[in-house]
Structures are given as structure tokens and as C-alpha cells.
Design a protein around this motif. Sequence first.
Motif, PDB file in Angstrom:
ATOM      1  N   GLN A 159     -12.613  -5.039   7.962  1.00 25.85           N
ATOM      2  CA  GLN A 159     -12.798  -4.040   6.903  1.00 25.85           C
ATOM      3  C   GLN A 159     -14.100  -3.272   7.147  1.00 25.85           C
ATOM      4  O   GLN A 159     -15.113  -3.840   7.547  1.00 25.85           O
ATOM      5  CB  GLN A 159     -12.877  -4.775   5.572  1.00 25.85           C
ATOM      6  CG  GLN A 159     -12.926  -3.871   4.368  1.00 25.85           C
ATOM      7  CD  GLN A 159     -13.006  -4.692   3.078  1.00 25.85           C
ATOM      8  OE1 GLN A 159     -12.462  -5.786   3.002  1.00 25.85           O
ATOM      9  NE2 GLN A 159     -13.676  -4.169   2.090  1.00 25.85           N
ATOM     10  N   GLY A 160     -14.052  -1.955   6.941  1.00 28.50           N
ATOM     11  CA  GLY A 160     -15.266  -1.144   7.083  1.00 28.50           C
ATOM     12  C   GLY A 160     -15.402  -0.464   8.433  1.00 28.50           C
ATOM     13  O   GLY A 160     -16.354   0.289   8.647  1.00 28.50           O
ATOM     14  N   PHE A 161     -14.445  -0.718   9.349  1.00 28.51           N
ATOM     15  CA  PHE A 161     -14.559  -0.133  10.689  1.00 28.51           C
ATOM     16  C   PHE A 161     -13.272   0.590  11.088  1.00 28.51           C
ATOM     17  O   PHE A 161     -12.186   0.252  10.629  1.00 28.51           O
ATOM     18  CB  PHE A 161     -14.822  -1.220  11.731  1.00 28.51           C
ATOM     19  CG  PHE A 161     -16.188  -1.845  11.617  1.00 28.51           C
ATOM     20  CD1 PHE A 161     -17.294  -1.235  12.196  1.00 28.51           C
ATOM     21  CD2 PHE A 161     -16.357  -3.021  10.907  1.00 28.51           C
ATOM     22  CE1 PHE A 161     -18.551  -1.803  12.085  1.00 28.51           C
ATOM     23  CE2 PHE A 161     -17.608  -3.595  10.787  1.00 28.51           C
ATOM     24  CZ  PHE A 161     -18.715  -2.983  11.378  1.00 28.51           C
ATOM     25  N   ALA A 215     -16.890   3.048   8.692  1.00 28.31           N
ATOM     26  CA  ALA A 215     -16.066   3.882   7.807  1.00 28.31           C
ATOM     27  C   ALA A 215     -16.877   4.548   6.695  1.00 28.31           C
ATOM     28  O   ALA A 215     -16.306   5.233   5.857  1.00 28.31           O
ATOM     29  CB  ALA A 215     -14.943   3.046   7.211  1.00 28.31           C
ATOM     30  N   ALA A 227       0.817  -1.212   0.000  1.00 31.00           N
ATOM     31  CA  ALA A 227       0.000   0.000   0.000  1.00 31.00           C
ATOM     32  C   ALA A 227       0.854   1.267   0.000  1.00 31.00           C
ATOM     33  O   ALA A 227       0.326   2.375  -0.185  1.00 31.00           O
ATOM     34  CB  ALA A 227      -0.927  -0.001   1.221  1.00 31.00           C
ATOM     35  N   ALA A 248      -3.395  -0.363  10.006  1.00 36.45           N
ATOM     36  CA  ALA A 248      -4.313  -1.074   9.101  1.00 36.45           C
ATOM     37  C   ALA A 248      -3.986  -2.565   9.117  1.00 36.45           C
ATOM     38  O   ALA A 248      -4.323  -3.296   8.193  1.00 36.45           O
ATOM     39  CB  ALA A 248      -4.177  -0.526   7.693  1.00 36.45           C
ATOM     40  N   ALA A 274     -10.895  -0.085   1.787  1.00 31.67           N
ATOM     41  CA  ALA A 274     -10.229  -0.729   0.641  1.00 31.67           C
ATOM     42  C   ALA A 274     -10.644  -2.186   0.533  1.00 31.67           C
ATOM     43  O   ALA A 274     -10.696  -2.892   1.544  1.00 31.67           O
ATOM     44  CB  ALA A 274      -8.715  -0.650   0.804  1.00 31.67           C
ATOM     45  N   LYS A 275     -10.934  -2.635  -0.674  1.00 35.54           N
ATOM     46  CA  LYS A 275     -11.262  -4.051  -0.888  1.00 35.54           C
ATOM     47  C   LYS A 275     -10.043  -4.889  -0.516  1.00 35.54           C
ATOM     48  O   LYS A 275      -8.921  -4.525  -0.815  1.00 35.54           O
ATOM     49  CB  LYS A 275     -11.589  -4.289  -2.367  1.00 35.54           C
ATOM     50  CG  LYS A 275     -13.004  -3.917  -2.720  1.00 35.54           C
ATOM     51  CD  LYS A 275     -13.272  -4.293  -4.165  1.00 35.54           C
ATOM     52  CE  LYS A 275     -14.652  -3.848  -4.566  1.00 35.54           C
ATOM     53  NZ  LYS A 275     -14.908  -4.092  -5.990  1.00 35.54           N
ATOM     54  N   ASN A 276     -10.287  -6.017   0.096  1.00 34.96           N
ATOM     55  CA  ASN A 276      -9.229  -6.928   0.527  1.00 34.96           C
ATOM     56  C   ASN A 276      -8.330  -6.324   1.591  1.00 34.96           C
ATOM     57  O   ASN A 276      -7.233  -6.815   1.828  1.00 34.96           O
ATOM     58  CB  ASN A 276      -8.338  -7.369  -0.652  1.00 34.96           C
ATOM     59  CG  ASN A 276      -9.156  -7.925  -1.771  1.00 34.96           C
ATOM     60  OD1 ASN A 276     -10.035  -8.743  -1.546  1.00 34.96           O
ATOM     61  ND2 ASN A 276      -8.886  -7.472  -2.973  1.00 34.96           N
ATOM     62  N   PRO A 305     -20.334  -1.601   6.921  1.00 33.99           N
ATOM     63  CA  PRO A 305     -20.847  -0.876   5.765  1.00 33.99           C
ATOM     64  C   PRO A 305     -20.857  -1.824   4.567  1.00 33.99           C
ATOM     65  O   PRO A 305     -19.997  -2.700   4.456  1.00 33.99           O
ATOM     66  CB  PRO A 305     -19.830   0.242   5.547  1.00 33.99           C
ATOM     67  CG  PRO A 305     -18.933   0.221   6.717  1.00 33.99           C
ATOM     68  CD  PRO A 305     -19.058  -1.096   7.394  1.00 33.99           C
ATOM     69  N   PHE A 347      -8.152   3.384   3.896  1.00 30.19           N
ATOM     70  CA  PHE A 347      -7.639   2.058   4.313  1.00 30.19           C
ATOM     71  C   PHE A 347      -8.802   1.158   4.747  1.00 30.19           C
ATOM     72  O   PHE A 347      -8.864  -0.016   4.399  1.00 30.19           O
ATOM     73  CB  PHE A 347      -6.664   2.176   5.490  1.00 30.19           C
ATOM     74  CG  PHE A 347      -5.419   2.962   5.202  1.00 30.19           C
ATOM     75  CD1 PHE A 347      -4.788   2.897   3.973  1.00 30.19           C
ATOM     76  CD2 PHE A 347      -4.861   3.787   6.171  1.00 30.19           C
ATOM     77  CE1 PHE A 347      -3.638   3.621   3.708  1.00 30.19           C
ATOM     78  CE2 PHE A 347      -3.711   4.516   5.918  1.00 30.19           C
ATOM     79  CZ  PHE A 347      -3.095   4.439   4.692  1.00 30.19           C
ATOM     80  N   SER A 383      -5.504 -11.308  -3.073  1.00 29.55           N
ATOM     81  CA  SER A 383      -5.542 -12.469  -2.187  1.00 29.55           C
ATOM     82  C   SER A 383      -6.458 -13.534  -2.765  1.00 29.55           C
ATOM     83  O   SER A 383      -7.298 -13.257  -3.622  1.00 29.55           O
ATOM     84  CB  SER A 383      -6.079 -12.064  -0.812  1.00 29.55           C
ATOM     85  OG  SER A 383      -7.409 -11.611  -0.943  1.00 29.55           O
ATOM     86  N   MET A 409      -6.023  -2.712  -1.920  1.00 35.81           N
ATOM     87  CA  MET A 409      -4.824  -2.942  -1.117  1.00 35.81           C
ATOM     88  C   MET A 409      -4.425  -4.417  -1.232  1.00 35.81           C
ATOM     89  O   MET A 409      -4.949  -5.264  -0.531  1.00 35.81           O
ATOM     90  CB  MET A 409      -5.118  -2.570   0.336  1.00 35.81           C
ATOM     91  CG  MET A 409      -3.887  -2.438   1.210  1.00 35.81           C
ATOM     92  SD  MET A 409      -4.301  -2.229   2.959  1.00 35.81           S
ATOM     93  CE  MET A 409      -5.011  -0.589   2.969  1.00 35.81           C
TER      94      MET A 409
END
Lengths: 135, 421
Positions: free
Chosen positions: A99-101, A116, A18, A93, A74-76, B420, A71, B4, B1
Amino acid sequence: MSDAVEKFELVLELPRDALGTERELAGDDYALGAPTDLPADPDLMEANFIEPVSLIVVATLALLAERVLHFALAKNGQGVLIDTRSKPPRVSALAGVPQGFVVIVKANGATETVRADQPPNELSKLIGAALKLKG
Amino acid sequence: MGTSFNWFTGVAGISVPCPPELRGGQGLRAFYADPNNELWGPDLPRWLYHESLHFWQLVSSSYLQALVAGEWDRVLSFEADGVPPPASPIRTSHARRGAGEPFSVRELVECLARLWDVMTRGSHRLIREEGDTLQGRLAEIEREREQRGNDEQSQWEFDAFMSGGRDQGSYGAPYVWMRERARSSNIIAAGGDVAAVWAVMLLLPIAGRIALNTPTPVASFIAAFDSVLQPEVLQKAVDRRNALRSIALEWLGQWVELETTMWRALGLDRVPVGETKVGVLKAHPVYRYLDDRVEAIGVSIGNFAMEFQAGRIGPLTPMQAASLRHEVLLALDCPWAVLALPGQPSYRWLIGGVLAPPLTRFADVDLPASRSVFPTLPWPIPEAELEAAVRDCESRHGALQRAEAALKLGLPQGAFANPPV
């Protein structure tokens, strides 16, 4: 204008992959130090290998909030932990937040969990309050 | 990011947009047929290929299937009583080196994938893409290549990429262990470093395929590898080397004999295809259909053999025809070798037309596997149902992961219950 805005130092932890995007955004309001390798986490089960790094960052609150939301969404990727008890504060991160929080740990150890999907200025206020910054 | 492959849900995450050429028509089949085509852009090839390799490893490995099955049992238990159960022993040990073991199962899995990254993508492309100095060996490689006057990959370059390329921490240890172990053989020592690298290249995919079909992959890998280093076995393998010194022809020509030697060393017989079906995953929303996909591979191999025998593949150079003959014979004799040798273009084509990852999530679009199959070998459920099964799987496994993450951070179990979208 940015000279008038308070900046502060923090430790940022993120996957080495990243870093490229962050370097492209670096400037007066978002200065990035050299990355240092962190030990790999054996609990990471995804097939991809995450090379964790840590770096010192000097940023404005607004830019930090924007990057934290990036961050966390971000997907994945993973969500973000902001631990204001550390000196300097630690923004990770890689701490296992889903993810999402965003999880903010305040100076007294109390935690605040936020989703997020909110405007950066709202998160800015929360981080600023936890860090006792003017914003 | 990052990119995978999620073992538990079958989602391959690729953090770049999907090229228009892969969205319709043949789907990802077009990529598997020609993975180095410049149409795919600079980053997509190595990421999509690498994550696809992990899915193919899962399909052909009873160990990895047990890893997923154990995790799915936890999901079902969590759904039944709301309490996140402890991780299974296979999961907790997967990425950790056992006492006295030189690498973990995860490192072995990554090393096997790296083999095909390097073989298929080629070191001259990886140098550009990974931007790595190869622990100081890059300048030397470039000098040597200039003297040689071409971009072909030497064994020496292969060695540099397997032992010292970017992210070497994830795959380097098994490779270095094998190379050093091979050097301890007198036969190999007489041939120097080139012979050691040859032995590793030859044995890695065979021993790896066997090891990942036992409950103790690292110990099995070591025993399988060592069994071929016995002087009488190794000398035979050296004597059978082809005149062209083509490692691809060596895999095809020596696979059955070396695999049989390794299975015997473990006290096991070669595992017939029908006995390694994915029964342990019957409760999994997506992988319950893998039995059908494995059968489709068998049909695909049969079609491939018929096309070859009827002379409908070509035009071929004499060298290509010789290679193809070996490929057909090995695929018929040992169908699992098709999944273990995805660097062979014909094998990759066979696998790609049946087994794209259940869902490939690009930065801009999700591509279900049903979009990429041979029209005569479709998934047994419609595309919308497959997508729904993957999302169901993500949602249910995600709920367990979020509950665990909350507890690990000292938060109430439900702190991350509503993410979300």
C-alpha cells in the motif's frame, strides 16, 4: 473536450468489492468492461476473502492516474503494479505491491517505483512516458 | 477497499465511517449488544461482526496463536539481521488444502465465521446486503417465505447461505463436505436434507473449536465430526433434541457431551482454560496482554452467573429464562464455549465487553479496544499505550512485508522502505 484526449485500452485487476465504486465513476473517459474471475491467491493471509477480478478498461491517462493513486492509497488495499510489457498493459491492485506505492514496469523490463502521495499529473507523465502516449 | 482482520497486528479494518454512537460511551459494546440495530447503517454490522469473530477465533485457538507467533518470530529475526526469513510451515499451509483434504484451515476458519454471520445477521438481511442470487435459489426462497408469511430463517435458507452465498469460495467447501458426510449416516438419511443441515449446524461450532486447538485442524475436524456420526452417539444426540427444535438450545444443552466425545476421539482430554493461555505470544507487542483479557472473560462469566442467580437479569419470558439458565451453566462448566458461541446474545455481550479487536480502524477514525471494555475490567495498559503498541506492531510487521514484497517483485529489498504516511 474529452473527445480530443487520447484513450487507451488496459487490463485492470482489482478486488470485486472495489468494482462498485469504479462503476459509479464510469463514463466516456473511463469505460469498464465485464469482470472475469481470477484465481484466488492462497498467499493472502488477511482474514478477508479477496475475490480477484479482471476487466478491460478504456481510459484517458489522467483518469487512470487518478484511479491508480486511489487504489494505492486506499486503506486495507494494496499498491499498484503497471506492467506496460503486456498487450494491453496490465494495471493490478492485486500484485503484492505494498500500500502507498506504484511500480511501473517499462517495455524493456526496467522498473520504476514511485510513492503514491504525489499529484495525479506527475504520475500521469510517468505512465504516459512508459506507455509512450502523448497524455 | 474491503474490510479485514489482520491476524498479525490485531487491526480490524472497516471501510465505512464509525457511527457517532460507537465513538464514546460504551464504544463497540453497544454494537455487540445489538448488532442489528439500524443505527449502525447497512454495511457496518456484517463487516464489524465478521472481523470481530476472527479476533475471537484467535483468542480461543492455539493453532491461530501459533500462526501469529511464527510470524512474529520472523519479524524479530528480520530485525536482527535484515534478512527476511522464509514463511513458517504453518503460514504456508494455512490457505492451502493438504493432500487428500477437502478444505484448508483458512476455509474452516471462514466457514465458522460465516455460521455466525448467517445466524446473527439473519438471511433476510443478508439477501438485501449481499445482493446474491444464491446460485438461483433466491427466487425459490422468496416464494417459500411469502407462503410462510414471515421472515424467520428456515434450515433450508441457512443451507443456501452457507453453501452458495456471496464469497462462497472462502467458506462453502467445509459446509458442503459436512452436509454430504452427514447424509452418509443412515440416521441422518432417514430425516432427509433437514436432518443433514441440523447435524451440520449442531456440530460445526463444537468440532471447529476443537480442531483449531490442535496442530492439524482439518484432520482433527474430520475426526471430531465423524466421531459424532457414529450411530450410537448420533442417535443419542437426536433423542436429546429439544421440543422447540431450537438450535441455540441444542448447542447449550448438548455442548459438553458432544465436545467430550470429540476430544476422546482425538485421544485428548478437554482443555482446561488455564492451559490454553497465550504464552506463545509473550513477545508480541499487543497480544502479550491477551492472558489478562482471557482472565477478564473468566471474571465476566462469574459476574454474569451471580447476576442471574440474584435474579437481576430481566424481565425474561419463560423461554428466555430457560435459555439463560443453560447459558450460565455452560459458561461456568466450559468457559471457552462462550467464545465459540458468539451468536448467543449473552455470550456476545460478555465477550464484547472484554475483547473488542485491539484496534478497529474505521474509514474516519481508529478505535482502540480499551474504549469498549466494561469499566470494571479495563485493559492492563492505558489507551495511549495500547494504540502505540498496535502501531509499533504494524510498523515492524509492515517493514518485513515490504522487504518481502520488493524481493518477490525482483526489486531491491529497500524499494518500499519509506511508505507514505
